[in-house]
Design an enzyme around this catalytic site. Sequence first.
Site, mmCIF file in Angstrom:
data_model
loop_
_atom_site.group_PDB
_atom_site.id
_atom_site.type_symbol
_atom_site.label_atom_id
_atom_site.label_comp_id
_atom_site.label_asym_id
_atom_site.label_seq_id
_atom_site.Cartn_x
_atom_site.Cartn_y
_atom_site.Cartn_z
ATOM 1 C CB SER A 92 34.118 -51.195 -17.063
ATOM 2 O OG SER A 92 35.168 -50.041 -16.508
ATOM 3 C CE LYS A 131 32.907 -49.154 -14.166
ATOM 4 N NZ LYS A 131 33.590 -48.261 -14.806
ATOM 5 C CE1 TYR A 165 34.475 -49.821 -9.781
ATOM 6 C CE2 TYR A 165 36.749 -49.372 -9.474
ATOM 7 C CZ TYR A 165 35.508 -49.359 -10.476
ATOM 8 O OH TYR A 165 35.860 -48.815 -11.638
ATOM 9 C CE1 TYR A 180 33.573 -47.306 -19.275
ATOM 10 C CE2 TYR A 180 35.138 -47.884 -21.089
ATOM 11 C CZ TYR A 180 34.579 -48.106 -19.804
ATOM 12 O OH TYR A 180 35.031 -49.100 -19.063
ATOM 13 C CB VAL A 236 40.468 -50.857 -19.373
ATOM 14 C CG1 VAL A 236 39.897 -49.387 -19.712
ATOM 15 C CG2 VAL A 236 40.305 -51.162 -17.877
#
Length: 304
Positions: free
Chosen positions: A59, A62, A188, A240, A258
Amino acid sequence: MNLNELVNRNKEYTKHGNVANYIPELSKANPNCLGVAVAKCGESVIAAGDSNIKFTIQSISKPLILIMALLDYGEEIVFSKVGKEPTGDSFNSIRRLETINEFTKPYNPMINAGAIAISSLIKGKSNNEKIERILNFIRKLSNNNDIKINMDVYLSEKRTGNKNRAMAYFLKDIGILEGDVEEILDLYFMHCSIEADIIDLANIARVLACAGKDPLTNEVIIPRRIVQIVNTLMTTCGMYDESGEFAVNVGLPSKSGVGGGIMTVVPGKMGIAVYAPALDKKGNSVAGVKLLEDISNEYNLSIY
């Protein structure tokens, strides 16, 4: 304390948490690893602990694809596809897409649904061209031309990414995604599987810390307005549903993955990256968060 002492002090936290196993390849990581790299504006990178271990950024990609989408399309189009608000839910939650009737788009670009929407905006005639653009952008930011995809992790994500697949088809159904859903998902999965080490991530964070400028050439790579947007969203959403607690305890724009990495920006001063693959229940590195807390407190870095 210096960096080595701070790493040693936080080594015990690697025994807490667990490596990610919902993507089978990620379960192979050594949970005992802990490392940190610091890239100050105008100075060389310094590192301590396990600084040369390659891991997939997950992530942490992102905010980087968000930058590319903003460069390609501008704020109006990008934020017609995704919002700017924290969710309070886990990174892979689908719940809010269905339950908020008047909010027919993902809440922010730092959760999976939002990042899938942003992935659909990356320009290119094919996925090969799109991922090459992403890789080249990350290579430039990290000053490392060897950045590439870990194919084993990519294939593992592709085989097991059923919840992401469900999100993507829901987004297609409500008109957020345009184009072939499986191609968007494939892109992705690919950018989540890009491999780097914490020195690479500290270099990337340094560009965001130095107002979007390449510290070696002074070239503006990212316009200041986009830096402001991305740093703000990392502050409010980058950790998050632990982002609020992290803001109180660390107080710096950050993005976790992660794979065990966290990329942190100290505006005007430096980029920091940590790696420790044992995660808490929110999906954030346990020892990495503790180490960043100590670094922020030791050097008085919080922006608040």
